[in-house]
Design a protein around this motif. Structure first.
Motif, PDB file in Angstrom:
ATOM      1  N   GLN A  71     -23.293   6.161 -72.676  1.00 25.36           N
ATOM      2  CA  GLN A  71     -23.966   6.930 -73.721  1.00 25.36           C
ATOM      3  C   GLN A  71     -23.282   8.271 -74.004  1.00 25.36           C
ATOM      4  N   ASN A  72     -22.198   8.559 -73.299  1.00 27.98           N
ATOM      5  CA  ASN A  72     -21.589   9.880 -73.424  1.00 27.98           C
ATOM      6  C   ASN A  72     -20.064   9.751 -73.432  1.00 27.98           C
ATOM      7  N   ASP A  73     -19.472   9.988 -74.591  1.00 29.90           N
ATOM      8  CA  ASP A  73     -18.017   9.833 -74.729  1.00 29.90           C
ATOM      9  C   ASP A  73     -17.244  10.767 -73.808  1.00 29.90           C
ATOM     10  N   MET A  74     -17.752  12.001 -73.623  1.00 28.40           N
ATOM     11  CA  MET A  74     -17.069  12.947 -72.744  1.00 28.40           C
ATOM     12  C   MET A  74     -16.954  12.359 -71.336  1.00 28.40           C
ATOM     13  N   LEU A  75     -18.050  11.817 -70.820  1.00 27.77           N
ATOM     14  CA  LEU A  75     -18.013  11.226 -69.478  1.00 27.77           C
ATOM     15  C   LEU A  75     -17.128   9.984 -69.453  1.00 27.77           C
ATOM     16  N   GLY A  76     -17.112   9.249 -70.530  1.00 29.38           N
ATOM     17  CA  GLY A  76     -16.237   8.083 -70.602  1.00 29.38           C
ATOM     18  C   GLY A  76     -14.786   8.483 -70.457  1.00 29.38           C
ATOM     19  N   PHE A  77     -14.416   9.535 -71.165  1.00 30.51           N
ATOM     20  CA  PHE A  77     -13.049  10.043 -71.084  1.00 30.51           C
ATOM     21  C   PHE A  77     -12.753  10.564 -69.683  1.00 30.51           C
ATOM     22  N   LEU A  78     -13.661  11.381 -69.143  1.00 26.20           N
ATOM     23  CA  LEU A  78     -13.425  12.007 -67.839  1.00 26.20           C
ATOM     24  C   LEU A  78     -13.339  10.994 -66.704  1.00 26.20           C
ATOM     25  N   THR A  79     -14.211   9.996 -66.716  1.00 29.71           N
ATOM     26  CA  THR A  79     -14.203   9.030 -65.611  1.00 29.71           C
ATOM     27  C   THR A  79     -13.013   8.082 -65.683  1.00 29.71           C
ATOM     28  N   ALA A  80     -12.300   8.088 -66.804  1.00 28.05           N
ATOM     29  CA  ALA A  80     -11.089   7.266 -66.917  1.00 28.05           C
ATOM     30  C   ALA A  80      -9.860   7.995 -66.376  1.00 28.05           C
ATOM     31  N   LEU A  81      -9.988   9.299 -66.120  1.00 30.85           N
ATOM     32  CA  LEU A  81      -8.850  10.077 -65.621  1.00 30.85           C
ATOM     33  C   LEU A  81      -8.644   9.844 -64.132  1.00 30.85           C
ATOM     34  N   SER A  82      -7.394   9.755 -63.722  1.00 27.54           N
ATOM     35  CA  SER A  82      -7.094   9.574 -62.304  1.00 27.54           C
ATOM     36  C   SER A  82      -5.637   9.929 -62.033  1.00 27.54           C
ATOM     37  N   THR A  83      -5.389  10.414 -60.839  1.00 31.74           N
ATOM     38  CA  THR A  83      -4.036  10.725 -60.400  1.00 31.74           C
ATOM     39  C   THR A  83      -3.990  10.553 -58.887  1.00 31.74           C
ATOM     40  N   ASP A  84      -2.866  10.846 -58.288  1.00 29.24           N
ATOM     41  CA  ASP A  84      -2.718  10.766 -56.846  1.00 29.24           C
ATOM     42  C   ASP A  84      -3.622  11.810 -56.181  1.00 29.24           C
ATOM     43  N   PHE A  85      -4.420  11.376 -55.223  1.00 28.48           N
ATOM     44  CA  PHE A  85      -5.400  12.253 -54.582  1.00 28.48           C
ATOM     45  C   PHE A  85      -4.749  13.458 -53.901  1.00 28.48           C
ATOM     46  N   GLU A  86      -3.694  13.206 -53.119  1.00 25.31           N
ATOM     47  CA  GLU A  86      -3.033  14.310 -52.406  1.00 25.31           C
ATOM     48  C   GLU A  86      -2.483  15.352 -53.385  1.00 25.31           C
ATOM     49  N   ALA A  87      -1.853  14.877 -54.438  1.00 22.61           N
ATOM     50  CA  ALA A  87      -1.303  15.782 -55.448  1.00 22.61           C
ATOM     51  C   ALA A  87      -2.419  16.560 -56.137  1.00 22.61           C
ATOM     52  N   ALA A  88      -3.537  15.904 -56.380  1.00 28.72           N
ATOM     53  CA  ALA A  88      -4.675  16.563 -57.030  1.00 28.72           C
ATOM     54  C   ALA A  88      -5.210  17.696 -56.162  1.00 28.72           C
ATOM     55  N   GLU A  89      -5.401  17.415 -54.878  1.00 29.19           N
ATOM     56  CA  GLU A  89      -5.912  18.456 -53.979  1.00 29.19           C
ATOM     57  C   GLU A  89      -4.923  19.619 -53.876  1.00 29.19           C
ATOM     58  N   GLN A  90      -3.638  19.312 -53.787  1.00 29.46           N
ATOM     59  CA  GLN A  90      -2.624  20.363 -53.700  1.00 29.46           C
ATOM     60  C   GLN A  90      -2.639  21.253 -54.934  1.00 29.46           C
ATOM     61  N   LYS A  91      -2.772  20.642 -56.102  1.00 28.30           N
ATOM     62  CA  LYS A  91      -2.775  21.428 -57.337  1.00 28.30           C
ATOM     63  C   LYS A  91      -3.994  22.345 -57.392  1.00 28.30           C
ATOM     64  N   LEU A  92      -5.171  21.822 -57.036  1.00 28.21           N
ATOM     65  CA  LEU A  92      -6.390  22.644 -57.064  1.00 28.21           C
ATOM     66  C   LEU A  92      -6.299  23.791 -56.060  1.00 28.21           C
ATOM     67  N   LYS A  93      -5.820  23.487 -54.869  1.00 26.42           N
ATOM     68  CA  LYS A  93      -5.670  24.553 -53.847  1.00 26.42           C
ATOM     69  C   LYS A  93      -4.659  25.594 -54.314  1.00 26.42           C
ATOM     70  N   GLY A  94      -3.570  25.134 -54.934  1.00 24.98           N
ATOM     71  CA  GLY A  94      -2.556  26.042 -55.447  1.00 24.98           C
ATOM     72  C   GLY A  94      -3.116  26.972 -56.530  1.00 24.98           C
ATOM     73  N   LEU A  95      -3.949  26.431 -57.403  1.00 21.58           N
ATOM     74  CA  LEU A  95      -4.556  27.243 -58.450  1.00 21.58           C
ATOM     75  C   LEU A  95      -5.506  28.288 -57.847  1.00 21.58           C
ATOM     76  N   LEU A  96      -6.195  27.916 -56.778  1.00 16.77           N
ATOM     77  CA  LEU A  96      -7.094  28.861 -56.117  1.00 16.77           C
ATOM     78  C   LEU A  96      -6.329  30.025 -55.491  1.00 16.77           C
ATOM     79  N   GLU A  97      -5.097  29.763 -55.063  1.00 18.67           N
ATOM     80  CA  GLU A  97      -4.303  30.799 -54.382  1.00 18.67           C
ATOM     81  C   GLU A  97      -3.481  31.648 -55.331  1.00 18.67           C
ATOM     82  N   MET A  98      -3.471  31.308 -56.621  1.00 14.95           N
ATOM     83  CA  MET A  98      -2.697  32.084 -57.592  1.00 14.95           C
ATOM     84  C   MET A  98      -3.242  33.499 -57.731  1.00 14.95           C
ATOM     85  N   ASN A  99      -2.347  34.412 -58.054  1.00 15.10           N
ATOM     86  CA  ASN A  99      -2.775  35.816 -58.272  1.00 15.10           C
ATOM     87  C   ASN A  99      -3.130  36.039 -59.706  1.00 15.10           C
TER      88      ASN A  99
END
Length: 99
Positions: A71-99
């Motif tokens: 019933q929600n196109d936004m969720l349809g789009f979002l739940t179709a997204l996927s990437t390598d888990f390790e790379a995803a965690e590294q990117k998020l942690k890296g963004l948190l550590e940015m100045n």
């Protein structure tokens, strides 16, 4: 603007810790995702990474979101997204550590 991105990634991790992996928690993640998508950032939003981490750490929440996607196109789009888990965690942690 980068601060807003960092704050929202931190908010995501706080949600991950605070809410159990049950379908009842899905609504809280929908509220977060709507706000997250509105962030004005000079960097591309790490939407794929957020969804990948959510899928691995909170599978019941993720599959509940996938059910809502009918019933929600936004969720349809979002739940179709996927990437390598390790790379995803590294990117998020890296963004948190940015100045």
């Amino acid at each position: 603007m980068q601060e807003e991105l960092k704050e929202n990634i931190q908010k995501f991790y706080t949600l991950m810790e605070a809410y159990p992996d049950t379908p009842d928690s899905a609504f809280d993640f929908v509220v977060f995702l709507r706000a997250f998508l509105r962030i004005k950032s000079p960097l591309p939003l790490p939407t794929t990474e957020v969804m990948t981490v959510l899928k691995i750490h909170k599978p019941a929440v993720f599959f509940s979101l996938r059910g809502m996607a009918k019933q929600n196109d936004m969720l349809g789009f979002l739940t179709a997204l996927s990437t390598d888990f390790e790379a995803a965690e590294q990117k998020l942690k890296g963004l948190l550590e940015m100045n």
